[in-house]
Write a protein that holds these residues in place. Structure first.
Motif, PDB file in Angstrom:
ATOM      1  N   GLY A  95      28.851  36.875   9.133  1.00 34.14           N
ATOM      2  CA  GLY A  95      27.445  37.009   8.731  1.00 34.14           C
ATOM      3  C   GLY A  95      27.110  35.959   7.693  1.00 34.14           C
ATOM      4  O   GLY A  95      27.979  35.218   7.249  1.00 34.14           O
ATOM      5  N   ARG A  96      25.844  35.889   7.329  1.00 35.10           N
ATOM      6  CA  ARG A  96      25.478  34.879   6.322  1.00 35.10           C
ATOM      7  C   ARG A  96      24.314  35.340   5.448  1.00 35.10           C
ATOM      8  O   ARG A  96      23.482  36.165   5.846  1.00 35.10           O
ATOM      9  N   LEU A  97      24.305  34.778   4.229  1.00 33.49           N
ATOM     10  CA  LEU A  97      23.193  34.928   3.303  1.00 33.49           C
ATOM     11  C   LEU A  97      22.603  33.520   3.220  1.00 33.49           C
ATOM     12  O   LEU A  97      23.347  32.573   2.964  1.00 33.49           O
ATOM     13  N   ALA A  98      21.301  33.380   3.445  1.00 34.56           N
ATOM     14  CA  ALA A  98      20.731  32.026   3.514  1.00 34.56           C
ATOM     15  C   ALA A  98      19.533  31.865   2.588  1.00 34.56           C
ATOM     16  O   ALA A  98      18.399  31.708   3.050  1.00 34.56           O
ATOM     17  N   PRO A  99      19.752  31.893   1.277  1.00 27.37           N
ATOM     18  CA  PRO A  99      18.597  31.765   0.372  1.00 27.37           C
ATOM     19  C   PRO A  99      17.977  30.369   0.390  1.00 27.37           C
ATOM     20  O   PRO A  99      18.682  29.372   0.496  1.00 27.37           O
ATOM     21  N   SER A 100      16.651  30.324   0.295  1.00 27.94           N
ATOM     22  CA  SER A 100      15.928  29.054   0.129  1.00 27.94           C
ATOM     23  C   SER A 100      15.507  28.982  -1.329  1.00 27.94           C
ATOM     24  O   SER A 100      14.926  29.939  -1.829  1.00 27.94           O
ATOM     25  N   PRO A 101      15.759  27.870  -1.986  1.00 27.48           N
ATOM     26  CA  PRO A 101      15.386  27.809  -3.412  1.00 27.48           C
ATOM     27  C   PRO A 101      13.904  27.531  -3.640  1.00 27.48           C
ATOM     28  O   PRO A 101      13.539  26.664  -4.402  1.00 27.48           O
TER      29      PRO A 101
END
Ligand code: GLU
Length: 317
Positions: A7-13
């Motif tokens: 799985g992944r966590l994909a934050p955009s800054p």
């Protein structure tokens, strides 16, 4: 762990980590950890006008403070060559073409409103230019010093038969006729770059992500991504789109609803387990909103308990 869940966590800054992003990340992290799988942290920092300096590092720090951990970490701005390669693959198959239409041109050509804020592109530039440079010359016929050059974008040549249907792990059956709804959608705004849609596909495939867990605002972006998986011959992941957090007015959680940044809660003396305890309650666990650390939730998380309506946030306790 070959063959296992990734799985992944994909934050955009684009801003600080707040309750809304964290709730989705909790679902993503819990799905992975509950199945003994791997978690990837991917910072999605491709050029974006809304990016804030320092936001990426702050997000990583906030996630750690909340108790998140991960097995691999990537930053999209360091991976541009991979996206350029995928773009070249599409171009060499005749599936990407340069387009000189401005947003205003595209809007003007719209005949009917389309889903979300996605525009339909009628294909004006489909067979118009022989190359990227040809399109550049069209946009800048007599380049003059001091005058900004305009650049085209790359668009995907959406096939005539582009009804995409898939079964979302949370949202259920979803389908879209991409040709009718969006037409040829943008892939990149530079000659050798990538926009969000292409980068996410390239990355999720390269990182072996088996399930994409994210907010259901991205449900309408998924059919385009599935077309790209197919065009690039990449293995498709499963999808699990969860509802967003909204304010008392029913609109997506934002500044106008008060400060829900994780860093602000932390500065105000609120403990990480109070935040994860509250969000656990919102996800159908923890009926009394007790403080609970994230690590303790993998044992009791039950995806079927997640409410199907958006979470209306009023206050933490
Ligand atoms: N980085 C995107 C966002 O923060 C999420 C992309 C995705 O999950 O596919 O909205």
């Amino acid at each position: 762990m070959s063959g296992g869940y990734v799985g992944r966590l994909a934050p955009s800054p684009t801003g600080a980590l707040h309750l809304g992003n964290v709730r989705t990340f909790m679902v993503a992290w819990l799905r992975a950890r509950q199945s003994g799988g791997k978690v990837i942290l991917r910072t999605e920092d491709l050029d974006h006008p809304k990016h804030k300096t320092g936001a990426a590092a702050q997000a990583v720090e906030d996630l750690k403070w909340l108790g998140f951990d991960w097995d691999e970490e990537y930053v999209q701005s360091e991976r541009i060559s991979l996206y350029a390669e995928a773009l070249e693959t599409l171009r060499s198959k005749g599936l990407a073409y340069p387009c000189v239409c401005s947003r205003r041109d595209v809007e003007a050509a719209q005949s009917a409103p389309h889903e979300g804020d996605q525009l339909h592109y009628s294909g004006t530039c489909r067979d118009r230019f022989s190359s990227w440079n040809d399109a550049c010359r069209f946009l800048n016929p007599s380049p003059a010093e001091g005058v900004a050059t305009r650049i085209p974008c790359w668009r995907f040549r959406t096939p005539d038969e582009a009804r995409i249907a898939f079964d979302d792990g949370f949202a259920g059956a979803y389908s879209m006729d991409v040709r009718a709804q969006l037409g040829d959608f943008p892939l990149a705004r530079e000659e050798k770059g990538a926009g969000y849609t292409l980068a996410v596909v390239v990355d999720d495939a390269a990182m072996g992500v088996t399930e994409v867990v994210r907010g259901d605002d991205l449900l309408p972006a998924t059919p385009q991504q599935l077309l790209l998986y197919r065009a690039l011959g990449l293995k498709e992941p499963k999808f699990f789109h969860v509802p967003l957090v909204v304010g008392p007015d029913g609109r997506r959680l934002a500044k106008r609803h008060g400060d829900t940044r994780i860093s602000s809660f932390r500065e105000a003396g609120i403990k990480a387990e109070e935040i994860t305890g509250y969000l656990a309650w919102s996800l159908g666990m923890n009926p009394n909103k007790e403080p609970i650390p994230l690590s303790a939730l993998a044992g009791i998380f039950e995806p079927a308990q997640i409410p199907h309506n958006p979470l209306e946030f009023h206050r933490l306790a």
